[in-house]
Design an enzyme around this catalytic site. Structure first.
Site, short mmCIF file in Angstrom:
data_model
loop_
_atom_site.label_atom_id
_atom_site.label_comp_id
_atom_site.label_asym_id
_atom_site.label_seq_id
_atom_site.Cartn_x
_atom_site.Cartn_y
_atom_site.Cartn_z
CG ASP A 92 -1.87 1.20 1.16
OD1 ASP A 92 -2.24 1.59 0.03
OD2 ASP A 92 -2.21 1.76 2.21
CB SER A 93 0.51 4.26 -1.93
OG SER A 93 -0.78 4.67 -1.47
N GLY A 95 -1.43 5.88 1.33
CA GLY A 95 -2.67 6.65 1.19
C GLY A 95 -3.61 6.45 2.36
CG ASP A 146 -5.32 6.52 -2.34
OD1 ASP A 146 -4.38 6.29 -1.54
OD2 ASP A 146 -6.39 5.91 -2.27
CG ASP A 271 -5.95 -4.96 1.92
OD1 ASP A 271 -6.51 -4.33 1.00
OD2 ASP A 271 -5.63 -4.43 3.00
CG HIS A 340 -9.42 -19.97 13.17
ND1 HIS A 340 -10.03 -21.13 12.74
CD2 HIS A 340 -10.36 -18.99 13.11
CE1 HIS A 340 -11.29 -20.85 12.46
NE2 HIS A 340 -11.53 -19.56 12.68
#
Length: 376
Positions: A92-93, A95, A146, A271, A340
């Site tokens: 991830d960036s 953002g 973003d 995610d 789990h």
RNA sequence: GGGCAGUUACCAGAGUGGCCAAAUGGGGUUGACUGUAACUCAACUGGCGUACGCCUUCGGUGGUUCGAAUCCAUCACUGCCCA
């Protein structure tokens, strides 16, 4: 990166596909465990690979940039070498940190001025340097920088935020095109649709993002305070526009029900911190619903953690034992619950994929979704 | 046998005349958690009631006082010191 669309559900927009990267293949729909700091919290890499059967994990640009720092990761030869995870990684960036650390940042046209949550030091993230950092991390899939617009934003704010994200995207793509991977394998770059809960903004954003012709596209700014129905509506609006021959990644979502609803609407990648974080806080997800392992009622329940579970922990331990570990704050509780839950999330998308291929996804989804939301 | 200190809710421990059903920890119960500042956070934790409230508590008993966890007497128990 290549994407091959393999099956489409006859009664919905659900799809099964295959992503190919230099670090291996990913069968979609897929859930990607979150490993913010280069580690999926409380889970070993071999457990991720062999027991949970994770096909790709996340890392986070902002967090890895602060610690251990980009120089260390470059010296290590990239994040794959640093953390010993040989399969694909998506970063991830940062953002989302623009959103979640909003108290310590200032947005400007050039980028986001941040204060480190670690030591208060000042930093600037721009669409360009976020690409550079992700080149150094060596993510197989890099994300555009973003602004993750809050789900409660008014129209005016959402529009300006989306337009800023679009301008940042053009700069990010330019930097992506003029730079090369550092470690000898290819990297790709996903842009992100914004637009909050406003259908016209979402359409506008989806069209702009599609026009960039990236190898995959993401939907951001959802599950950030808006009602679930709004989220589903936005996914429908956006997926009508995003190209069908490219993977679609719904960022940060979500509950098992959210994921099935989104798969039905044509999303391929997910995610979420929920299986790991909630697991560490004692919550288990199962096909029969969720359970709070700290509850007194498990005190003398010596049945397996989850008889239908696919992970070794599910039958190796009893509920009473796991409750004991949760209540006494034992490290093993974090591990068992995380393993789990991740195994369950992977099982969820695997079964979804099988039913898409079998052609009965919608009826299958309908038959399981109510149960998933129950409280055991 | 003598002296001193103490006994408060599940535990530890504040409180030393009314603002006390009683601080604060711990423990317990129940929630929350969605691109991870998160092994975190919140609520409740004497009884009954949603709540205003009512009732029963601060080792036992008996007093003083309009009013006592708090003052007095006495008994019981615990710890330390001297014999």
């Amino acid at each position: 990166m290549q994407f091959q669309l393999q099956h489409t559900d006859p009664k919905s927009n659900a799809r099964a596909g295959q992503i190919t990267t230099d670090h291996g293949e990913i069968l979609t729909p897929i859930f990607m465990p979150v490993g913010t700091l280069g580690s999926v919290k409380a889970v070993h890499q071999h457990e991720l690979r062999d027991d949970i059967k994770a096909q790709i994990i996340l890392g986070n640009t902002y967090h890895l940039y602060l610690r251990p720092g980009i120089q260390i990761i470059e010296e290590a030869g990239g994040l794959h070498k640093f953390n010993g995870w040989g399969r694909p990684i998506l970063t991830d960036s940062g953002g989302f940190q623009v959103f979640s650390l909003s108290g310590q940042r200032k947005l400007k046209e050039e980028g986001a001025h941040f204060r480190s949550h670690v030591d208060g030091s000042k930093h600037l993230f721009t669409p360009e340097n976020v690409v550079d950092i992700q080149r150094s991390i060596g993510a197989d899939i890099m994300m555009a920088f973003d602004e993750c617009t809050p789900g409660t934003a008014d129209y005016q704010y959402a529009k300006q935020s989306m337009e800023l994200t679009h301008r940042w995207l053009e700069r990010g793509i330019a930097r992506f095109r003029e730079t090369e991977p550092k470690y000898g394998y290819s990297q790709t770059f996903f842009p992100i649709v914004q637009g909050c809960t406003y259908p016209d903004l979402r359409r506008q954003s989806a069209e702009f993002i599609s026009s960039q012709n990236a190898e995959g596209n993401a939907i951001g700014g959802l599950a950030v305070g808006e009602p679930a129905e709004k989220m589903y509506e936005m996914i429908e609006v956006v997926n009508e526009i995003l190209p069908k021959d490219k993977p679609r990644y719904l960022m940060g979502v979500g509950t098992p029900q959210n994921i099935l609803e989104a798969i039905e609407r044509g999303v391929d990648m997910f995610d979420c911190v929920m299986p790991t974080r909630n697991g560490r806080n004692g919550m288990l997800f199962t096909w029969n619903g969720t359970l709070n392992m700290r509850n007194e009622k498990w005190k003398n329940d010596f049945s397996p953690i989850d008889e239908a579970g696919t992970s070794i922990v599910d039958t190796a331990y009893t509920k009473a034992y796991l409750r004991h570990l949760c209540v006494t704050d034992e490290f093993l509780a974090l591990q068992i619950a995380s393993i789990h839950n991740l195994a369950f999330y992977l099982d969820l998308v695997t079964q979804a994929r099988q039913h898409i291929i079998a052609g009965d996804f919608s009826s299958w989804k309908q038959s399981v979704i109510e149960q998933l939301g129950k409280r055991i």
